[in-house]
Design an enzyme around this catalytic site. Sequence first.
Site, PDB file in Angstrom:
ATOM      1  N   HIS A   1      50.687  37.180  35.721  1.00  0.00           N
ATOM      2  CA  HIS A   1      49.851  36.027  36.072  1.00  0.00           C
ATOM      3  C   HIS A   1      48.865  35.664  34.962  1.00  0.00           C
ATOM      4  CE1 HIS A   1      50.559  36.617  40.706  1.00  0.00           C
ATOM      5  NE2 HIS A   1      51.571  36.068  40.070  1.00  0.00           N
TER       6      HIS A   1
ATOM      7  N   ALA B   1      42.945  53.355  46.013  1.00  0.00           N
ATOM      8  CA  ALA B   1      43.809  53.572  44.844  1.00  0.00           C
ATOM      9  C   ALA B   1      43.277  54.694  43.958  1.00  0.00           C
ATOM     10  CB  ALA B   1      43.913  52.268  44.045  1.00  0.00           C
TER      11      ALA B   1
HETATM   12  P1  NAD Z   1      44.594  40.470  47.150  1.00  0.00           P
HETATM   13  O1  NAD Z   1      43.108  40.336  47.000  1.00  0.00           O
HETATM   14  O2  NAD Z   1      45.326  39.405  47.895  1.00  0.00           O
HETATM   15  O3  NAD Z   1      44.904  41.859  47.860  1.00  0.00           O
HETATM   16  C1  NAD Z   1      44.274  43.050  47.438  1.00  0.00           C
HETATM   17  C2  NAD Z   1      44.840  44.185  48.259  1.00  0.00           C
HETATM   18  O4  NAD Z   1      44.258  45.379  47.760  1.00  0.00           O
HETATM   19  C3  NAD Z   1      44.522  44.106  49.755  1.00  0.00           C
HETATM   20  O5  NAD Z   1      45.691  44.380  50.517  1.00  0.00           O
HETATM   21  C4  NAD Z   1      43.466  45.195  49.959  1.00  0.00           C
HETATM   22  O6  NAD Z   1      43.571  45.827  51.210  1.00  0.00           O
HETATM   23  C5  NAD Z   1      43.818  46.167  48.854  1.00  0.00           C
HETATM   24  N1  NAD Z   1      42.690  46.965  48.363  1.00  0.00           N
HETATM   25  C6  NAD Z   1      41.378  46.612  48.303  1.00  0.00           C
HETATM   26  N2  NAD Z   1      40.663  47.620  47.782  1.00  0.00           N
HETATM   27  C7  NAD Z   1      41.530  48.629  47.511  1.00  0.00           C
HETATM   28  C8  NAD Z   1      41.408  49.928  46.965  1.00  0.00           C
HETATM   29  N3  NAD Z   1      40.223  50.413  46.586  1.00  0.00           N
HETATM   30  N4  NAD Z   1      42.522  50.696  46.842  1.00  0.00           N
HETATM   31  C9  NAD Z   1      43.730  50.220  47.223  1.00  0.00           C
HETATM   32  N5  NAD Z   1      43.914  49.005  47.758  1.00  0.00           N
HETATM   33  C10 NAD Z   1      42.837  48.205  47.881  1.00  0.00           C
HETATM   34  O7  NAD Z   1      45.152  40.651  45.680  1.00  0.00           O
HETATM   35  P2  NAD Z   1      46.598  40.433  45.097  1.00  0.00           P
HETATM   36  O8  NAD Z   1      47.630  40.778  46.093  1.00  0.00           O
HETATM   37  O9  NAD Z   1      46.603  41.075  43.760  1.00  0.00           O
HETATM   38  O10 NAD Z   1      46.580  38.840  44.897  1.00  0.00           O
HETATM   39  C11 NAD Z   1      47.143  38.354  43.823  1.00  0.00           C
HETATM   40  C12 NAD Z   1      46.228  37.444  42.966  1.00  0.00           C
HETATM   41  O11 NAD Z   1      44.881  37.839  42.772  1.00  0.00           O
HETATM   42  C13 NAD Z   1      46.792  37.434  41.577  1.00  0.00           C
HETATM   43  O12 NAD Z   1      47.231  36.156  41.285  1.00  0.00           O
HETATM   44  C14 NAD Z   1      45.666  37.855  40.633  1.00  0.00           C
HETATM   45  O13 NAD Z   1      45.751  37.150  39.423  1.00  0.00           O
HETATM   46  C15 NAD Z   1      44.456  37.530  41.415  1.00  0.00           C
HETATM   47  N6  NAD Z   1      43.246  38.329  41.145  1.00  0.00           N
HETATM   48  C16 NAD Z   1      43.163  39.221  40.122  1.00  0.00           C
HETATM   49  C17 NAD Z   1      42.026  40.003  39.968  1.00  0.00           C
HETATM   50  C18 NAD Z   1      41.955  40.968  38.814  1.00  0.00           C
HETATM   51  O14 NAD Z   1      42.492  40.682  37.743  1.00  0.00           O
HETATM   52  N7  NAD Z   1      41.316  42.128  39.001  1.00  0.00           N
HETATM   53  C19 NAD Z   1      40.968  39.885  40.865  1.00  0.00           C
HETATM   54  C20 NAD Z   1      41.072  38.948  41.905  1.00  0.00           C
HETATM   55  C21 NAD Z   1      42.209  38.172  42.016  1.00  0.00           C
END
Ligand code: NAD
Length: 233
Positions: free
Chosen positions: A109, A219
Site C-alpha cells: 500500500h 502482536a
Molecule cells: P485495521 O486498523 O483495519 O485493523 C487492525 C487490526 O489489528 C484489528 O483487527 C485489531 O484488532 C488488530 N490489533 C490492534 N492492536 C493489535 C495488537 N497490539 N496486536 C495484534 N493485533 C492488533 O488495519 P489494517 O487491516 O492494516 O487496514 C489496512 C489499512 O490501514 C492499510 O491500507 C494501511 O495502509 C492502513 N494503515 C497503516 C498504518 C501503518 O502504517 N502503521 C496505520 C493505520 C492505517
Amino acid sequence: MTSPRNIVILTGAGISAESGIATFRGPGGLWEGHRVEDVCTPEALADDPVLVHRFYDARRAALATVAPNAAHVALARLDAEWLGELLIVTQNVDDLHERAGAKRLLHMHGALRSALCAGCGAQETWTGDLPPGSLCAACGAAKLRPDIVFFGEMPYDMARIEQALAAADLFVSIGTSGAVYPAAGFVQGARHAGAETLELNLERSGGSGYFHETRLGAAGVLVPEWVEQMLAS
Ligand code: NAD
C-alpha cells in the site's frame, strides 16, 4: 504437516499499534480523527490536496517519534534466519519493518517515506513535508503526491505476491482486520494453493473463519512466541 519451507506473512496496522501508531479504524471508525474517505481516496486528493498532503505529512513526521516493537524485531530475525523462501507483505505505510532489519519485504500500500509523481510515475525517498505542487526530480512536473495506494488504486507488486502465495506452505496474517481487499483475500488464495494458514490478532478478524488456526493476543507477545516456535522446528 511437515515443517513449512515457504512462508508468506501479511501484516497490518495492528503490528505497529504497540509502537504507538494508531490503527486504521480507531475510535468512531476514524483514522487519526479523519474519515477514511476524506484522506485515502483519489477523489479526496483531487478535492482537497492541502488536507490530504498535510495528513500524510503528519503521519510521516510521527515516524521519528516511534520505534519497532518486539513483533517487528522477531519478524526481522525470522527473515534473517529462515532458510526457506519467506516474504513479508505489509499493508502498513510506516517503516518499522525495515527499521527492525527486515529485508524480504514488500509495501503493497505504499510508504510514507516515499513520494510518487502523478505525471511520470517516478518514486523518490521523501522524509520531510510534501506540499502540493512539489517538483518531481525525474520529469520536473509539479505533481508529487504521497506514495500511498488509495482506495480504488492498484496495490503494488501484486504479481509477485500472488506468485509467493501460490508457492506458500504457510500463510500468516498479523494485526489486520481483514476488511481491505485484495489483502483480505490472501488467506483464501493461500489455502486454495494448499498452504496452512495462521492468524495472529488481538481479536477475531472478518476473515477469521478462513484460517486453520487463530491465536488471539498482542502482536508484541504472539509474534516472538511464533518465531521461536518456527526457528526451533
Ligand atoms: P485495521 O486498523 O483495519 O485493523 C487492525 C487490526 O489489528 C484489528 O483487527 C485489531 O484488532 C488488530 N490489533 C490492534 N492492536 C493489535 C495488537 N497490539 N496486536 C495484534 N493485533 C492488533 O488495519 P489494517 O487491516 O492494516 O487496514 C489496512 C489499512 O490501514 C492499510 O491500507 C494501511 O495502509 C492502513 N494503515 C497503516 C498504518 C501503518 O502504517 N502503521 C496505520 C493505520 C492505517
